[in-house]
Structure formats: C-alpha cells, structure tokens
Design a protein around this motif. Sequence first.
Motif, short mmCIF file in Angstrom:
data_model
loop_
_atom_site.label_atom_id
_atom_site.label_comp_id
_atom_site.label_asym_id
_atom_site.label_seq_id
_atom_site.Cartn_x
_atom_site.Cartn_y
_atom_site.Cartn_z
N SER A 1 0.88 -1.18 0.00
CA SER A 1 0.00 0.00 0.00
C SER A 1 0.91 1.22 0.00
O SER A 1 1.89 1.26 0.77
CB SER A 1 -0.88 -0.03 1.27
OG SER A 1 -1.13 1.28 1.74
N GLY B 1 -8.67 1.01 2.37
CA GLY B 1 -9.67 2.07 2.29
C GLY B 1 -10.12 2.46 3.68
O GLY B 1 -9.57 1.99 4.69
N GLY C 1 -11.30 7.50 -4.04
CA GLY C 1 -11.39 7.38 -2.58
C GLY C 1 -10.12 7.91 -1.95
O GLY C 1 -9.04 7.88 -2.56
N ILE C 2 -10.27 8.42 -0.75
CA ILE C 2 -9.12 9.05 -0.07
C ILE C 2 -9.02 8.49 1.35
O ILE C 2 -10.01 8.42 2.07
CB ILE C 2 -9.30 10.59 -0.02
CG1 ILE C 2 -9.53 11.15 -1.44
CG2 ILE C 2 -8.09 11.25 0.64
CD1 ILE C 2 -9.89 12.64 -1.48
N ILE D 1 -4.52 8.49 -2.02
CA ILE D 1 -5.57 8.78 -3.00
C ILE D 1 -5.60 7.72 -4.10
O ILE D 1 -4.57 7.39 -4.69
CB ILE D 1 -5.36 10.17 -3.66
CG1 ILE D 1 -5.23 11.24 -2.57
CG2 ILE D 1 -6.49 10.49 -4.63
CD1 ILE D 1 -4.88 12.63 -3.10
C1 BTN Z 1 -11.69 4.71 0.51
O1 BTN Z 1 -12.43 5.06 -0.39
O2 BTN Z 1 -12.10 3.97 1.41
C2 BTN Z 1 -10.27 5.18 0.52
C3 BTN Z 1 -9.45 4.52 -0.54
C4 BTN Z 1 -8.02 5.02 -0.60
C5 BTN Z 1 -7.20 4.26 -1.59
C6 BTN Z 1 -5.84 4.82 -1.77
S1 BTN Z 1 -4.96 4.08 -3.09
C7 BTN Z 1 -3.48 4.82 -2.59
C8 BTN Z 1 -3.45 4.79 -1.09
N1 BTN Z 1 -2.88 3.55 -0.59
C9 BTN Z 1 -3.78 2.81 0.06
O3 BTN Z 1 -3.56 1.68 0.55
N2 BTN Z 1 -4.96 3.43 0.09
C10 BTN Z 1 -4.90 4.72 -0.57
#
Ligand code: BTN
Length: 249
Positions: A17, A47, A116-117, A135
Amino acid sequence: MFMQIGHKIIRLDTVDSTNNYTANLLKKGELVHGTVILADEQTSGRGQREAIWTSKAGENMLLSVFVSPDKLSVTNQVALTHFSSICMLEILRKIGIISTIKWPNDIFVGKNKISGILIENTISGANVENSILGIGLNINQIDFEIQQATSINKEKPGFTSINEIVFMLIYELNLWWKYLNINDLETLRLKYLENLFLLNDEATFEDSDGRFVGIIRGTTKEGFLIIERSINEKVILKNYDLKEIKFIY
Ligand code: BTN
C-alpha cells in the motif's frame, strides 16, 4: 525552506500500500513535506473503515502525498479532508467530469464512486504533525468488482495518461495548499460544502436504530455530518461520525 508538493516523486511498480510505504519512510525519518509516492499496483490497498481498495495493475492512479502542515490544530484536522477532496473535484472538473463529494471524502460521479481518499495523520501535542493523504482515482479501468464504481474512461471513453493526471493533481495540491498555509480553513470548508453529495436532498440513511429518511444539511466545523430528520413528529438535527451512519441510496 518552503517545499512544493511534488518536488520529489517516488515511483514504485508494486507495493502493499502506498500509505504503508510512506508510513515506513516516515518512521525511518526519510521523508520531507511534499513527497509523492506513486505505485502501478498495490497488493493490499487500504480504504476507510478497514475496507480494501482494489485496482487493476497499471490502470489507475494510486498514490500517497506526504505533508507536514504548519500549525494545523487537531480540532481542525478535517481541513485535510476538505483540501484533498477539493483537489480531486477540480481535476475532474478540468477534464470535463462533474463530480461531488460523498461525505466524508469519496468522490462520486452521479451515484458511482470514482475516487477514494484515506488520510492518516500523526499528531504531536495539539497539532497535526504529519499527514499521509492516500488517493486512489479510477482512470482507465472499465470493469469493477463492485457495481457502483466508475472511472475517467467510463465517463469519457478513451485512454487517459495516468502521468498527466498526477501532474494535474500536483498543480491542484499546490494551489489549494496555500489556504492551509495561511490558515484560511473556512474557504476550504465552504468549497467542500458547496460540492457535497445529496446536500439538501431527501435520502435514506441507516444508523444504529435502523433506516430513516433524512436530509443532509451540512457538516460541523469538526467534520461531523449534520442530518435533519423527524423523530416523533419533531424535526431535529443530528451529528454523525464516520462509523455511525451509512448511506442507502
Ligand atoms: C476509501 O475510499 O475507502 C479510501 C481509498 C483510498 C485508496 C488509496 S490508493 C493509494 C493509497 N494507498 C492505500 O492503501 N490506500 C490509498
């Protein structure tokens, strides 16, 4: 010295991640404000609410932005949510896609999620010392495991360069960061509210007491969602935290 966001970009092929990778660099003391960590593929993308974030390798934008705000108090940490969602909204607007922010920081096109963030802060005393803004933006992916998902390609058919979007994002991040720098958090909050999904519309929600129909009336200064609802024929406003409410739409 003031560092621009994106002055340093780390590119990875595969990582568990980008948020984990960024957190590890932070632990080792190897990060400076404004570093962006980008990956083609994540094996354990994360997420909100402990959800997983899946993305086909090489098709989407997956990155973390590392920032160290200058005197952002913990009580105002929601400004980072406002800041990052506005940047995503602006990129999409500039490429001709109208989106809204589903509280707290999902980016929606119509009723489908495009981005998603995941924000992870380090607190020191009363202030946010560091923040990892993770992000994910769906760009070229067409098929999704979940139904209510979309991408730039689905909204505007054709290939879009991930690099181009990353540079657009870096531009927006630097533009909007100035409001955090001058502590003008109200401008960020208002811009966020103007673009809130379902604002002032009747919708169905679910809390610990079950389903109900209510109307989103805004968010509090701390970032709680304000929903207007009737209980025993009395109209009340209730504030909700992330884990307390679900949207049924
Ligand atoms: C959500 O919508 O629940 C948040 C999603 C966030 C995804 C991004 S991808 C880059 C970063 N690394 C991760 O493991 N998660 C965020």
